[in-house]
Design a protein around this motif. Sequence first.
Motif, mmCIF file in Angstrom:
data_model
loop_
_atom_site.group_PDB
_atom_site.id
_atom_site.type_symbol
_atom_site.label_atom_id
_atom_site.label_comp_id
_atom_site.label_asym_id
_atom_site.label_seq_id
_atom_site.Cartn_x
_atom_site.Cartn_y
_atom_site.Cartn_z
ATOM 1 N N TYR A 133 2.009 -7.317 -0.788
ATOM 2 C CA TYR A 133 2.435 -6.002 -0.278
ATOM 3 C C TYR A 133 3.933 -5.817 -0.512
ATOM 4 O O TYR A 133 4.383 -4.746 -0.948
ATOM 5 C CB TYR A 133 2.106 -5.912 1.212
ATOM 6 C CG TYR A 133 2.386 -4.568 1.847
ATOM 7 C CD1 TYR A 133 1.736 -3.417 1.416
ATOM 8 C CD2 TYR A 133 3.289 -4.454 2.903
ATOM 9 C CE1 TYR A 133 1.971 -2.189 2.008
ATOM 10 C CE2 TYR A 133 3.536 -3.228 3.507
ATOM 11 C CZ TYR A 133 2.877 -2.097 3.047
ATOM 12 O OH TYR A 133 3.117 -0.881 3.633
ATOM 13 N N TYR A 134 4.707 -6.854 -0.225
ATOM 14 C CA TYR A 134 6.151 -6.786 -0.441
ATOM 15 C C TYR A 134 6.517 -6.993 -1.910
ATOM 16 O O TYR A 134 7.293 -6.227 -2.490
ATOM 17 C CB TYR A 134 6.868 -7.862 0.383
ATOM 18 C CG TYR A 134 6.565 -7.847 1.851
ATOM 19 C CD1 TYR A 134 6.936 -6.769 2.651
ATOM 20 C CD2 TYR A 134 5.929 -8.930 2.468
ATOM 21 C CE1 TYR A 134 6.678 -6.764 4.017
ATOM 22 C CE2 TYR A 134 5.674 -8.931 3.830
ATOM 23 C CZ TYR A 134 6.037 -7.849 4.593
ATOM 24 O OH TYR A 134 5.780 -7.851 5.947
ATOM 25 N N LEU A 135 5.973 -8.034 -2.514
ATOM 26 C CA LEU A 135 6.412 -8.448 -3.844
ATOM 27 C C LEU A 135 6.050 -7.444 -4.933
ATOM 28 O O LEU A 135 6.857 -7.168 -5.827
ATOM 29 C CB LEU A 135 5.834 -9.829 -4.174
ATOM 30 C CG LEU A 135 6.357 -10.972 -3.290
ATOM 31 C CD1 LEU A 135 5.571 -12.252 -3.549
ATOM 32 C CD2 LEU A 135 7.849 -11.205 -3.530
ATOM 33 N N GLU A 136 4.846 -6.883 -4.876
ATOM 34 C CA GLU A 136 4.460 -5.892 -5.881
ATOM 35 C C GLU A 136 5.315 -4.638 -5.771
ATOM 36 O O GLU A 136 5.707 -4.035 -6.773
ATOM 37 C CB GLU A 136 2.978 -5.542 -5.747
ATOM 38 C CG GLU A 136 2.022 -6.624 -6.231
ATOM 39 C CD GLU A 136 2.122 -6.853 -7.732
ATOM 40 O OE1 GLU A 136 2.507 -5.932 -8.464
ATOM 41 O OE2 GLU A 136 1.822 -7.983 -8.174
ATOM 42 N N LYS B 189 1.120 1.866 8.404
ATOM 43 C CA LYS B 189 2.022 2.354 9.450
ATOM 44 C C LYS B 189 3.465 2.354 8.979
ATOM 45 O O LYS B 189 4.257 3.239 9.316
ATOM 46 C CB LYS B 189 1.880 1.511 10.719
ATOM 47 C CG LYS B 189 2.624 2.077 11.910
ATOM 48 C CD LYS B 189 2.284 1.351 13.190
ATOM 49 C CE LYS B 189 2.976 1.985 14.393
ATOM 50 N NZ LYS B 189 2.626 1.301 15.654
ATOM 51 N N MET B 190 3.843 1.336 8.203
ATOM 52 C CA MET B 190 5.193 1.251 7.650
ATOM 53 C C MET B 190 5.113 0.823 6.197
ATOM 54 O O MET B 190 4.314 -0.050 5.841
ATOM 55 C CB MET B 190 6.065 0.236 8.413
ATOM 56 C CG MET B 190 6.381 0.613 9.843
ATOM 57 S SD MET B 190 7.494 -0.593 10.627
ATOM 58 C CE MET B 190 9.059 -0.127 9.837
ATOM 59 N N GLY B 191 5.940 1.450 5.367
ATOM 60 C CA GLY B 191 6.028 1.019 3.985
ATOM 61 C C GLY B 191 6.666 -0.352 3.893
ATOM 62 O O GLY B 191 7.322 -0.807 4.840
ATOM 63 N N PRO B 192 6.538 -1.050 2.768
ATOM 64 C CA PRO B 192 7.040 -2.420 2.646
ATOM 65 C C PRO B 192 8.552 -2.541 2.822
ATOM 66 O O PRO B 192 9.036 -3.520 3.383
ATOM 67 C CB PRO B 192 6.607 -2.846 1.242
ATOM 68 C CG PRO B 192 6.359 -1.561 0.507
ATOM 69 C CD PRO B 192 5.860 -0.601 1.535
ATOM 70 N N PHE B 193 9.300 -1.548 2.366
ATOM 71 C CA PHE B 193 10.758 -1.641 2.452
ATOM 72 C C PHE B 193 11.258 -1.392 3.874
ATOM 73 O O PHE B 193 12.173 -2.067 4.345
ATOM 74 C CB PHE B 193 11.401 -0.683 1.441
ATOM 75 C CG PHE B 193 11.058 -1.039 0.023
ATOM 76 C CD1 PHE B 193 11.762 -2.020 -0.652
ATOM 77 C CD2 PHE B 193 9.990 -0.429 -0.620
ATOM 78 C CE1 PHE B 193 11.439 -2.376 -1.948
ATOM 79 C CE2 PHE B 193 9.647 -0.777 -1.921
ATOM 80 C CZ PHE B 193 10.368 -1.764 -2.590
#
Length: 285
Positions: A198-201, A226-230
């Motif tokens: 989710y974070y790395l891609e 609910k929240m985007g990765p950044f």
Amino acid sequence: MEIRKIETIVVCGAGTMGSGIAQVAATAGYQVVQFDLNEAVLLASRQRIQKNLEKSVEKGKITRDQFQEILNKVQFTSDLTSCKGELIIEAIIEQKDAKINLFNQLIEVNDSDTILASNTSSISINAIAAGIRYPSQLVGLHFFNPAPLMKLVEIIQGKATNPAIVASLVALVQSMQKKPVICKDSPGFIVNRVARPYYLEAMYLVQSGQTHFEQADKVLEAAGFKMGPFKLMDLIGLDINYSVSTIVWEDLGKPERLRPSVVQKNKIDQGQFGMKTKKGFYEYE
């Protein structure tokens, strides 16, 4: 299998996570000892808990009397000899040797049957257990940030962990109105192992110029997250998130698909850790 009666919980580390765990424990009716060597951090922890409880009063979730009752259950101390209880939850820096050293000091002032729980998000429970006197008493108890709001708690069983301790912590977590999930010790446990892509891609798409971090967040939030990765990395702390990615990557043999992102590393090198430094991928007041 005997369920251990827990009345006093020692929370070591008074940062954001330690404060949240202390608040959750006190709200559930436990006596809490909040420990940190830094008096300024302890003061900030008390203020953070008070602020959170004030919001609960304003929202009608607790009464003013309950606010004071919960706060009175928390003892703030920088004296390690005061850290005595049936359960110790360690929530300090993500460094194996630091955790081992703390547990061995705590063992000196507690009974041999005191439960030793680490809130680590990625360091091997087996590796920590190998360095302490009572490895059968060690277990992972991983809360998620912000602890007062997030329902899931991972209970990580090491090779030496006494099964009765796992049963005791399942009951404890349920008493806190949380959802316990048991897993065996493995890189990243469950949530952080699953969350790496989710974070790395997302960071790979930004690094390769295919999108902007704000756009990536908007798209994923529109898709139901609910929240985007950044935004989520800024909340967790880029330094902590990067450390987890590095540990999982190394423990799994450094697969290319899980290589930590240079985008995140650059932010860390600039001292931009997210909300706690007022700047990460986003800026905060």
